[in-house]
Design a protein around this motif. Structure first.
Motif, PDB file in Angstrom:
ATOM      1  N   TYR A  29       0.676  -1.030   0.224  1.00 50.01           N
ATOM      2  CA  TYR A  29      -0.062  -0.134   0.455  1.00 50.01           C
ATOM      3  C   TYR A  29       0.734   1.424   0.171  1.00 50.01           C
ATOM      4  N   ALA A  30       0.265   2.127  -1.146  1.00 49.35           N
ATOM      5  CA  ALA A  30       1.415   3.826  -0.345  1.00 49.35           C
ATOM      6  C   ALA A  30       0.400   4.306   0.716  1.00 49.35           C
ATOM      7  N   THR A  53      -3.608   3.287   0.666  1.00 52.71           N
ATOM      8  CA  THR A  53      -3.933   2.942  -0.709  1.00 52.71           C
ATOM      9  C   THR A  53      -3.455   1.581  -1.477  1.00 52.71           C
ATOM     10  N   VAL A  55      -1.819  -0.409  -4.352  1.00 51.63           N
ATOM     11  CA  VAL A  55      -0.920  -0.024  -5.044  1.00 51.63           C
ATOM     12  C   VAL A  55      -0.326  -1.749  -5.880  1.00 51.63           C
ATOM     13  N   LYS A  56      -0.136  -2.299  -6.897  1.00 51.05           N
ATOM     14  CA  LYS A  56       0.300  -2.877  -7.566  1.00 51.05           C
ATOM     15  C   LYS A  56       1.704  -3.531  -7.607  1.00 51.05           C
ATOM     16  N   LYS A  57       2.417  -2.137  -8.101  1.00 47.60           N
ATOM     17  CA  LYS A  57       3.678  -2.801  -7.386  1.00 47.60           C
ATOM     18  C   LYS A  57       4.629  -1.124  -6.497  1.00 47.60           C
ATOM     19  N   LYS A  58       5.843  -1.484  -6.348  1.00 52.62           N
ATOM     20  CA  LYS A  58       6.578  -0.337  -5.637  1.00 52.62           C
ATOM     21  C   LYS A  58       6.867   0.711  -6.572  1.00 52.62           C
ATOM     22  N   ALA A  59       6.871   0.989  -7.897  1.00 47.11           N
ATOM     23  CA  ALA A  59       6.989   2.042  -8.669  1.00 47.11           C
ATOM     24  C   ALA A  59       6.212   2.735  -9.180  1.00 47.11           C
ATOM     25  N   ASP A  60       4.907   2.702  -7.975  1.00 51.17           N
ATOM     26  CA  ASP A  60       3.529   2.337  -8.283  1.00 51.17           C
ATOM     27  C   ASP A  60       3.521   4.145  -7.502  1.00 51.17           C
ATOM     28  N   ILE A  61       4.428   3.714  -6.498  1.00 51.86           N
ATOM     29  CA  ILE A  61       4.232   4.993  -5.524  1.00 51.86           C
ATOM     30  C   ILE A  61       4.897   6.280  -5.793  1.00 51.86           C
ATOM     31  N   PRO A  62       4.182   7.643  -5.332  1.00 47.35           N
ATOM     32  CA  PRO A  62       5.186   8.682  -5.911  1.00 47.35           C
ATOM     33  C   PRO A  62       6.628   8.412  -4.636  1.00 47.35           C
TER      34      PRO A  62
END
Lengths: 113, 193
Positions: A29-30, A53, A55-62
């Protein structure tokens, strides 16, 4: 005493019977309310229910936003259930660990979607 | 909202007033103390010395912070949206993502706020200060840099008088802050185009 020491090094040991627990669910989650330089530690499960929130993968976290990894464990011997929450800051593929929490009383039975 | 005044990182008068001013005050008070009767003289010298030490240790910085916060409030009143505010020891950077602008306030020139379109910023990048190789790699400073009006601006996100491993919490936090600010500057720049 020996069980407690073992548990320090192995987080998937049952706190009741010390047998190895099996992982039943894992999700990343983010945390949009927690940013680098402004991290506030929370131990209340309600906070995590409201502020995570999916998220599918770590790269999706801002960049600069904290992440939370939830892992649910179940003991095959005594049926004890626990949820481990690892709060960390993802930085260029590395993780800066901030807090690790265990919810043993079923506080996080329903995970945020 | 932007101003076209040439960026000046240091206001030399302000710098000298802050560094040498307390020394002049201290010498003046001690000289006055010598001229006055014993008890008053001692009190004067003590006030002079104590005042200077207090100014150099924290009052000067406190006064700068007050000025800086006042300037940021004035920016908000002008309609500048402060989406990201980053304070480092040498300067403060405020990013307005809505209007694609950045504002700069310098430690040694707090009387001026420089506002520029983020699209005019160039060479925006992070410097992690890495030195040494393999397991010995470490850093004592992490910063992000950019060029505006031909002037290079460095904003430190982490500084230390000792060297830390690249995977230490301090360095990772510094890198994360710098990455976040660089991304904010780039998004503001894309908005301003």
């Amino acid at each position: 005493m020996f069980r407690k020491i073992r548990r320090l090094f192995q987080d998937d040991l049952c706190s009741d019977c010390a047998s190895k627990m099996e992982m039943t669910r894992k999700q990343l989650y983010a945390m949009p309310t927690q940013w680098v330089g402004h991290y506030v530690p929370h131990t209340d499960a309600e906070f995590y229910k409201r502020n995570l929130t999916l998220v599918k993968k770590k790269a999706d976290i801002p960049v600069g936003m904290y992440a939370c990894g939830l892992i649910a464990y179940r003991c095959p011997q005594c049926g004890h259930r626990t949820v481990k929450a690892s709060i960390f800051l993802p930085v260029r593929g590395e993780e800066k660990m901030e807090q690790t929490l265990y919810f043993n009383q079923g506080e996080l039975r329903i995970w945020p979607d | 909202m932007e101003n076209t005044e040439r960026i000046q990182k240091i206001n030399w008068f302000y710098l000298f007033l802050n560094t040498l001013g307390p020394a002049v005050f201290m010498v003046g008070m001690i000289a006055l103390g010598v001229a006055l009767p014993q008890q008053f003289g001692l009190l004067c010298a003590f006030i002079g010395f104590g005042g200077a030490v207090l100014w150099w240790s924290f009052l000067g910085h406190r006064q700068y912070e007050k000025k800086r916060d006042h300037r940021i409030n004035a920016l908000t009143e002008q309609g500048f949206t402060c989406n990201h505010i980053f304070h480092s020891e040498g300067n403060s950077l405020i990013v307005d993502l809505a209007h694609g602008q950045v504002a700069l306030i310098f430690r040694w020139n707090p009387g001026k706020t420089y506002i520029r379109p983020a699209s005019t910023l160039s060479d925006v990048h992070v410097e992690d200060g890495r030195s040494g190789g393999g397991p010995l790699a470490g850093s004592s400073r992490v910063s992000f840099l950019f060029r505006v009006d031909g002037i290079k601006i460095r904003v430190n996100t982490f500084t230390s008088n000792r060297r830390w491993r690249m995977d230490s919490d301090y360095i990772l936090t510094g890198v994360s802050k710098a990455d976040m600010m660089v991304e904010a500057l780039r998004s503001a720049g894309a908005k301003g185009r």
